[in-house]
Motif scaffolding. Structure first.
Motif, PDB file in Angstrom:
ATOM      1  N   LEU A  74       0.838  -1.194   0.000  1.00  7.49           N
ATOM      2  CA  LEU A  74       0.000   0.000   0.000  1.00  7.49           C
ATOM      3  C   LEU A  74       0.880   1.254   0.000  1.00  7.49           C
ATOM      4  CD1 LEU A  74      -2.692  -1.036   2.665  1.00  7.49           C
ATOM      5  CD2 LEU A  74      -2.927  -1.075   0.176  1.00  7.49           C
ATOM      6  N   PRO A  75       0.467   2.302  -0.680  1.00  7.01           N
ATOM      7  CA  PRO A  75       1.310   3.497  -0.760  1.00  7.01           C
ATOM      8  C   PRO A  75       1.494   4.192   0.577  1.00  7.01           C
ATOM      9  CG  PRO A  75      -0.833   3.894  -1.764  1.00  7.01           C
ATOM     10  CD  PRO A  75      -0.760   2.441  -1.498  1.00  7.01           C
ATOM     11  N   TYR A  76       0.572   4.083   1.480  1.00  9.13           N
ATOM     12  CA  TYR A  76       0.676   4.771   2.759  1.00  9.13           C
ATOM     13  C   TYR A  76       1.128   3.865   3.905  1.00  9.13           C
ATOM     14  CZ  TYR A  76      -4.022   2.761   3.103  1.00  9.13           C
ATOM     15  OH  TYR A  76      -5.097   1.900   3.100  1.00  9.13           O
ATOM     16  N   ASN A  77       1.353   2.576   3.612  1.00 11.48           N
ATOM     17  CA  ASN A  77       1.836   1.658   4.637  1.00 11.48           C
ATOM     18  C   ASN A  77       2.565   0.504   3.960  1.00 11.48           C
ATOM     19  OD1 ASN A  77       2.336   0.135   6.900  1.00 11.48           O
ATOM     20  ND2 ASN A  77       0.189  -0.128   7.489  1.00 11.48           N
ATOM     21  N   GLN A  78       3.877   0.534   4.024  1.00 13.65           N
ATOM     22  CA  GLN A  78       4.673  -0.487   3.358  1.00 13.65           C
ATOM     23  C   GLN A  78       4.649  -1.839   4.073  1.00 13.65           C
ATOM     24  OE1 GLN A  78       6.317  -0.143   0.311  1.00 13.65           O
ATOM     25  NE2 GLN A  78       5.008   1.693   0.306  1.00 13.65           N
ATOM     26  N   LYS A  79       4.056  -1.889   5.254  1.00 13.87           N
ATOM     27  CA  LYS A  79       3.929  -3.165   5.948  1.00 13.87           C
ATOM     28  C   LYS A  79       2.639  -3.900   5.573  1.00 13.87           C
ATOM     29  CE  LYS A  79       6.639  -1.845   9.997  1.00 13.87           C
ATOM     30  NZ  LYS A  79       6.658  -1.696  11.481  1.00 13.87           N
ATOM     31  N   LYS A  80       1.771  -3.241   4.840  1.00 10.79           N
ATOM     32  CA  LYS A  80       0.524  -3.844   4.405  1.00 10.79           C
ATOM     33  C   LYS A  80       0.503  -3.913   2.888  1.00 10.79           C
ATOM     34  CE  LYS A  80      -1.179  -3.886   8.635  1.00 10.79           C
ATOM     35  NZ  LYS A  80      -1.547  -5.102   9.398  1.00 10.79           N
ATOM     36  N   SER A  81      -0.248  -4.877   2.358  1.00 11.41           N
ATOM     37  CA  SER A  81      -0.282  -5.093   0.913  1.00 11.41           C
ATOM     38  C   SER A  81      -1.712  -5.010   0.399  1.00 11.41           C
ATOM     39  CB  SER A  81       0.318  -6.455   0.564  1.00 11.41           C
ATOM     40  OG  SER A  81      -0.470  -7.498   1.108  1.00 11.41           O
ATOM     41  N   TRP A  82      -1.822  -4.834  -0.927  1.00  8.66           N
ATOM     42  CA  TRP A  82      -3.136  -4.836  -1.565  1.00  8.66           C
ATOM     43  C   TRP A  82      -3.804  -6.206  -1.444  1.00  8.66           C
ATOM     44  CZ3 TRP A  82      -5.849  -0.760  -2.863  1.00  8.66           C
ATOM     45  CH2 TRP A  82      -5.199   0.448  -3.125  1.00  8.66           C
ATOM     46  N   ALA A  83      -3.003  -7.254  -1.558  1.00 10.71           N
ATOM     47  CA  ALA A  83      -3.568  -8.605  -1.448  1.00 10.71           C
ATOM     48  C   ALA A  83      -4.156  -8.840  -0.062  1.00 10.71           C
ATOM     49  CB  ALA A  83      -2.495  -9.646  -1.746  1.00 10.71           C
ATOM     50  N   GLY A  84      -3.454  -8.363   0.966  1.00 14.98           N
ATOM     51  CA  GLY A  84      -3.957  -8.534   2.323  1.00 14.98           C
ATOM     52  C   GLY A  84      -5.210  -7.727   2.578  1.00 14.98           C
ATOM     53  N   SER A  85      -5.243  -6.477   2.093  1.00 14.72           N
ATOM     54  CA  SER A  85      -6.418  -5.626   2.319  1.00 14.72           C
ATOM     55  C   SER A  85      -7.638  -6.138   1.560  1.00 14.72           C
ATOM     56  CB  SER A  85      -6.109  -4.185   1.908  1.00 14.72           C
ATOM     57  OG  SER A  85      -5.109  -3.633   2.743  1.00 14.72           O
ATOM     58  N   ILE A  86      -7.431  -6.566   0.320  1.00 11.84           N
ATOM     59  CA  ILE A  86      -8.561  -7.114  -0.450  1.00 11.84           C
ATOM     60  C   ILE A  86      -9.086  -8.395   0.213  1.00 11.84           C
ATOM     61  CG2 ILE A  86      -9.210  -8.138  -2.661  1.00 11.84           C
ATOM     62  CD1 ILE A  86      -7.237  -6.208  -3.994  1.00 11.84           C
ATOM     63  N   SER A  87      -8.183  -9.224   0.681  1.00 14.96           N
ATOM     64  CA  SER A  87      -8.604 -10.448   1.381  1.00 14.96           C
ATOM     65  C   SER A  87      -9.333 -10.118   2.672  1.00 14.96           C
ATOM     66  CB  SER A  87      -7.387 -11.330   1.685  1.00 14.96           C
ATOM     67  OG  SER A  87      -6.717 -11.693   0.494  1.00 14.96           O
TER      68      SER A  87
END
Length: 321
Positions: free
Chosen positions: A237-250
């Motif tokens: 994610l652009p505002y949090n490098q510890k989180k990902s798009w795959a994780g947020s979508i899931s």
């Protein structure tokens, strides 16, 4: 007829009449005791039990001295253990045994290197909470039922505190529920997790969708998000490098699906009614808010096991009322 004979017959008739009044003939006694059987229900049988009442042979015996069929339900209410108490105690023992078996199974898998520690931790995170919520219908309808259910996470809470303070050692527990294998980690995420379980059971219970959705988002949504993020989270994610798009979508998808599934489960059991379209819209909103909160770079300040269920509670309360 002589007068003496007439007087003798009259006195005999009066005596016979008096005897007949105080002591009725046997034919009348037989007619008197042919009473309709009294219907009472036994707590040991779902079907009515016919019991013929005891009869009496003299009308001079007071009614309150007559024997009556023994009522087991009144005896149980007077000094015995209620059926609800037995049901709740049995349900608590069953759920507690299941929770212990679940954690022990993943402890063994981790110790034998059959599963990764991170995957074991998240599977325990997902399954233990959802199975705890799914077990609520086996408790009784009494007011004390939620307190019995809360004993299960309370015991786990005490266990985490004891091992987190190094008062006792359990390497299997530490490996299965901590990130780095340190005992003090038990006093953070895992401890917050069981405290949320206790809070949802006591505050909302099974008649409210708020607690069900909050636990579904914390267990199903956040748990799957971590697993998917570790496997397919190369795009951050652009505002949090510890989180990902795959994780947020899931997080959004599985939190939504698990919430709908749990709501349908409780609705099918009759705890509340669910209008599908109306519910889907509001659960989607709760999932979106929980996903955004989980993606924020605030993990070092507020643990996900606190921020995600609290955000879900507030949004669900505003949405469902």
């Amino acid at each position: 007829m002589p007068k003496a004979v007439i007087m003798h017959l009259a006195s005999g008739a009066a005596t016979t009449a008096a005897l007949s009044f105080t002591h009725p003939p046997f034919s009348l006694l037989r007619r008197r005791v042919r009473l309709r059987p009294r219907l009472h229900k036994s707590p040991l049988s779902p079907t009515p039990v016919w019991a013929t009442p005891l009869f009496h042979c003299s009308p001079s015996v007071p009614r309150h001295l007559l024997l009556a069929p023994y009522d087991l339900s009144s005896a149980a209410a007077g000094g015995g253990i209620s059926a609800e108490l037995l049901q709740d105690a049995g349900a608590t023992a069953l759920v507690m045994a299941g929770a212990y078996s679940l954690v022990s199974a993943f402890d063994n898998l981790t110790q034998n290197n059959l599963i990764e520690q991170s995957l074991s931790r998240k599977l325990v995170h997902i399954l233990s909470g959802l199975l705890f919520v799914a077990s609520w219908p086996i408790f009784s309808t009494s007011i004390e039922a939620r307190y019995f259910a809360s004993l299960v996470p309370l015991v786990n809470c005490l266990r985490l505190v004891i091992h987190g303070l190094s008062l006792a050692t359990d390497e299997g527990l530490i490996k299965s529920v901590t990130r780095e294998g340190k005992p003090e980690e038990l006093l953070r995420g895992p401890l917050y997790y069981v405290l949320i379980l206790i809070s949802c059971a006591l505050l909302f219970w099974r008649e409210s969708p708020i607690g069900v959705i909050s636990l579904a988002m914390m267990c199903g949504g956040d748990g799957v998000a971590d697993i998917m993020g570790r496997r397919f989270g190369s795009l951050k994610l652009p505002y949090n490098q510890k989180k990902s798009w795959a994780g947020s979508i899931s997080m959004f998808v599985f939190g939504f699906l698990v919430s709908i599934g749990m709501l349908y489960y409780f609705s099918a059991l009759g705890y509340f009614q669910m209008d599908l379209v109306w519910t889907v819209e509001r659960v989607a909103l709760v999932s979106l808010v929980a996903t955004v909160v989980e993606s924020l770079p605030i993990t070092g300040v507020v643990d996900d096991n606190i921020s995600v269920p609290l955000a879900s509670m507030v949004t669900a309360f505003l949405s469902f009322g």
